[in-house]
Design a protein around this motif. Structure first.
Motif, mmCIF file in Angstrom:
data_model
loop_
_atom_site.group_PDB
_atom_site.id
_atom_site.type_symbol
_atom_site.label_atom_id
_atom_site.label_comp_id
_atom_site.label_asym_id
_atom_site.label_seq_id
_atom_site.Cartn_x
_atom_site.Cartn_y
_atom_site.Cartn_z
ATOM 1 N N PRO A 168 18.293 13.539 13.039
ATOM 2 C CA PRO A 168 19.697 12.641 13.408
ATOM 3 C C PRO A 168 20.689 13.540 14.191
ATOM 4 O O PRO A 168 21.761 13.285 14.668
ATOM 5 N N GLY A 169 20.324 14.992 13.971
ATOM 6 C CA GLY A 169 21.465 15.769 14.483
ATOM 7 C C GLY A 169 22.392 16.125 13.334
ATOM 8 O O GLY A 169 22.634 15.407 12.308
ATOM 9 N N THR A 170 23.482 16.671 13.806
ATOM 10 C CA THR A 170 24.813 16.872 12.561
ATOM 11 C C THR A 170 25.589 15.479 12.997
ATOM 12 O O THR A 170 26.031 15.301 13.868
ATOM 13 N N VAL A 171 25.695 15.002 11.675
ATOM 14 C CA VAL A 171 26.453 13.708 11.632
ATOM 15 C C VAL A 171 27.607 13.967 10.587
ATOM 16 O O VAL A 171 27.484 14.547 9.622
ATOM 17 N N SER A 172 28.736 13.515 10.716
ATOM 18 C CA SER A 172 29.851 13.604 9.808
ATOM 19 C C SER A 172 29.648 12.620 8.649
ATOM 20 O O SER A 172 30.249 11.339 8.790
ATOM 21 N N THR A 173 29.169 13.005 7.738
ATOM 22 C CA THR A 173 28.714 12.446 6.576
ATOM 23 C C THR A 173 28.946 13.513 5.417
ATOM 24 O O THR A 173 29.243 14.562 5.398
ATOM 25 N N GLY A 174 28.746 12.692 3.933
ATOM 26 C CA GLY A 174 29.146 13.519 2.910
ATOM 27 C C GLY A 174 27.905 14.614 2.734
ATOM 28 O O GLY A 174 28.282 15.507 2.268
#
Length: 220
Positions: A168-174
């Motif tokens: 997914p690549g870098t995603v802004s999640t926890g």
């Protein structure tokens, strides 16, 4: 949609519910009905059995995963390795997904189906240049092998099914928050739109691939 409670999983559910091509969207996690706990094979089997009467599914995505947890962060050196962290990480990232493959692949539509599990580029053995993150890297590499092997089997019994490991690549999640994820990551809805566009363009000949959110093929 497995792992529907997480940031990426919830965004997948929302995107699919908004897609007029999707007649039904089912989000699964420990708190849903049916409940699904990747650490409990009976739970995985029961969830599959409960959904079987609903008919065949065209898309199965697993967005559940574990990078860090209470009391542990990714290992930076061999001295950080410990049994509890290795077991927890492999259970979430490899063993649980293997159980999904066993119990949910029979629910896929024989005419056209996609089975995608979120992997990670750091799980690529060929791309590993920095080291560290032992259990996460190894568990995702194990997931990649499970998917590549399942793709070979399903190519014989369900030739129209596409099985892929999806980065997914870098995603802004926890999951990415402790590692500057909020600064360098994309919002979950943006990442999911990119991943769905890539999945939509895959053909049966792509089954067994390791692909990134933008369609790039990644080394095993």
């Amino acid at each position: 949609m497995v792992g529907a409670r997480g940031g990426i999983g919830a965004a997948f559910v929302q995107a699919l519910q908004a897609d007029p091509r999707c007649a039904t969207v089912v989000g699964l996690h420990r708190g849903t009905d049916p409940a699904l706990d990747l650490a409990d094979e009976a739970s995985v089997a029961a969830a599959a059995a409960a959904l079987a009467p609903a008919g065949r599914f065209h898309l199965l995505v697993n967005a559940a995963g574990l990078l860090h947890g209470p009391g542990f962060q990714p290992e930076k050196k061999l001295g950080d390795l410990n049994t509890a962290q290795l077991l927890a990480t492999f259970t979430a990232n490899a063993i649980g997904p293997a159980l999904l493959l066993r119990h949910f692949s029979p629910l896929l539509d024989r005419q056209r189906a996609l089975l995608a599990m979120l992997s990670a580029k750091v799980g690529s053995i060929g791309d590993n240049r920095l080291g560290g993150w032992y259990s996460y890297r190894a568990s995702k590499a194990a997931l990649n092998m499970l998917l590549a092997t399942a793709a070979i089997e399903l190519r014989r019994s369900q030739p129209q099914t596409v099985v892929v490991a999806l980065h997914p690549g870098t995603v802004s999640t926890g999951l990415s928050a402790p590692f500057r994820g909020g600064e360098i990551g994309r919002p979950p809805d943006v990442a999911v739109a990119q991943m769905l566009a890539t999945l939509d363009g895959l053909a049966p000949t792509d089954s067994g691939s390791f692909v990134a959110y933008d369609g790039q093929r990644l080394p095993w």
